[in-house]
Design an enzyme around this catalytic site. Sequence first.
Site, short mmCIF file in Angstrom:
data_model
loop_
_atom_site.label_atom_id
_atom_site.label_comp_id
_atom_site.label_asym_id
_atom_site.label_seq_id
_atom_site.Cartn_x
_atom_site.Cartn_y
_atom_site.Cartn_z
N ASN A 1 1.01 -1.01 -0.19
CA ASN A 1 0.00 0.02 0.27
C ASN A 1 0.89 0.99 -0.10
O ASN A 1 0.91 1.68 1.01
CB ASN A 1 -1.28 0.20 1.29
CG ASN A 1 -1.80 1.18 0.98
OD1 ASN A 1 -1.77 1.71 0.27
ND2 ASN A 1 -3.09 1.42 2.36
N ARG B 1 -2.93 -2.19 -3.62
CA ARG B 1 -3.46 -1.13 -2.74
C ARG B 1 -3.40 -0.01 -4.21
O ARG B 1 -2.84 1.02 -4.36
CB ARG B 1 -3.91 -0.35 -1.63
CG ARG B 1 -4.74 0.70 -2.40
CD ARG B 1 -4.67 1.31 -0.42
NE ARG B 1 -5.90 2.35 -0.53
CZ ARG B 1 -5.74 3.63 0.34
NH1 ARG B 1 -4.42 4.30 0.40
NH2 ARG B 1 -6.67 4.46 0.19
N HIS C 1 -13.09 4.03 -0.18
CA HIS C 1 -13.03 2.66 1.12
C HIS C 1 -12.99 0.96 1.39
O HIS C 1 -14.04 1.26 1.46
CB HIS C 1 -13.74 3.74 2.09
CG HIS C 1 -12.92 5.07 3.32
ND1 HIS C 1 -13.08 5.64 3.00
CD2 HIS C 1 -11.36 5.31 3.44
CE1 HIS C 1 -12.57 7.00 4.35
NE2 HIS C 1 -11.79 6.12 3.92
N ASN D 1 -9.11 8.71 9.26
CA ASN D 1 -8.31 10.55 9.02
C ASN D 1 -9.13 10.18 7.92
O ASN D 1 -10.31 11.51 7.45
CB ASN D 1 -6.80 10.50 9.37
CG ASN D 1 -7.06 11.73 8.75
OD1 ASN D 1 -6.86 12.91 9.31
ND2 ASN D 1 -5.81 11.98 7.61
N ARG E 1 -9.94 17.40 6.10
CA ARG E 1 -10.77 17.06 4.64
C ARG E 1 -12.33 17.76 5.63
O ARG E 1 -12.68 17.15 6.36
CB ARG E 1 -11.36 15.91 3.75
CG ARG E 1 -10.00 15.87 3.20
CD ARG E 1 -9.65 14.14 2.50
NE ARG E 1 -8.83 12.54 2.84
CZ ARG E 1 -9.49 11.86 2.89
NH1 ARG E 1 -10.29 11.50 1.99
NH2 ARG E 1 -8.53 11.16 3.27
N GLU F 1 -7.44 -4.21 5.46
CA GLU F 1 -7.71 -4.34 3.78
C GLU F 1 -7.16 -5.02 3.16
O GLU F 1 -7.42 -5.24 1.99
CB GLU F 1 -7.47 -3.02 4.26
CG GLU F 1 -8.64 -1.48 4.13
CD GLU F 1 -8.11 -0.18 3.93
OE1 GLU F 1 -9.05 0.62 3.32
OE2 GLU F 1 -7.76 0.31 5.29
#
Length: 385
Positions: free
Chosen positions: A7, A80, A168, A197, A227, A370
Amino acid sequence: MNVLVLNCGSSSIKYQLLDGTNTLASGLLERIGEETGTLTHNSYENEDHYPDHETGLRAILKAFEDHGPSLTDVVAIGHRVVHGGDRFSDPVLIDDAVEKAIDELTPLAPLHNPANLEGIRVARGAFPQLPHVAVFDTAFHQTLPPHAYTYAVPRSWADMGVRRYGFHGTSCAYVYRRAAALLEKPFPDIIVLHLGNGASATAVSEGRSVDTSMGLTPLEGLVMGSRSGDVDPALPAYLSRVAGLSLLEIDAALNKHSGMVGLAGAGDLREVWRRAGAGDAQAAEALDIYCHRIRKYVGAYYAVLGNVDAIVFTAGVGENDPRIRSRALANLDRLGIKLDPARNESPSRAERVISAPDADVTVLVIPTNEELEIATQALAVTNPA
């Protein structure tokens, strides 16, 4: 059947070596490109200068060589990739054409896809004999119906890729499968709250994503660490007129200096709770805003689904912050949503039910994985049944 999962972020490489459901090794290389970076490989830790991803990956491979376990039994490498646009609805074997397609999608994820692609290129060079599989965060949401992914903007903009994609998805795929097992129901209707996050809400009906809070980019939706989530689309034009800010400045502010950072001065919810407990009114208000946005999406997705079998909390905040879970679902008893305080406040890190025994809607905490999902999908591609 060992799978190495990579990742690659803009300045980091997170990785795991998995055998089935077991993690044989895991690590994180941080601060690539900075004067001093840190590589953590199982219990081994080293500080050095890692100028680029190729140097970083070489250091990771050396850590496997020096500290184990061996990579000789690896049968595939899973990568990923954040944005697959509307081109990729499933994991794919990576070849030059796939690399080119990921590169062409960079305008949709300028902070993520280039780093993902760099990791792919370096890893393909290091392991040319192994199959490499791209697993896309957006793929799970390719089942969104047109009425959920289409923005009410000029039709011609769709030719430029303007639509809602969602993110996600790898996490959603994993926790949905685990929720179905826990509920002993093969295709439940659930709402997934991935709160880290980055944060998102997703409505899943019979295994298909039917609505999700993130859109063209990961900026839309819930309040996040840095964000903004949902804002009035006229905000950039307004700020340009009254403050003279450029589009790049506004984009950076909404992505890096908003959310909890903008509201409370800290993106880490633990620090925000500490400040609120010390009497910081802005931090306390930020927590109210954060939970209000989650609750609003829960109500909206309840309406989208019509029936909700379960609500699932996952990711760092969702898995570990009982106060956020309690506030986010407060006053929803009329919808059959009610937490059991003792279950909710349990320090357990396992998969568990936290709803009250008499609640109509089961509320679950499911730690996401994940990397395991990427490994599972990589094996499905390289070793189909």
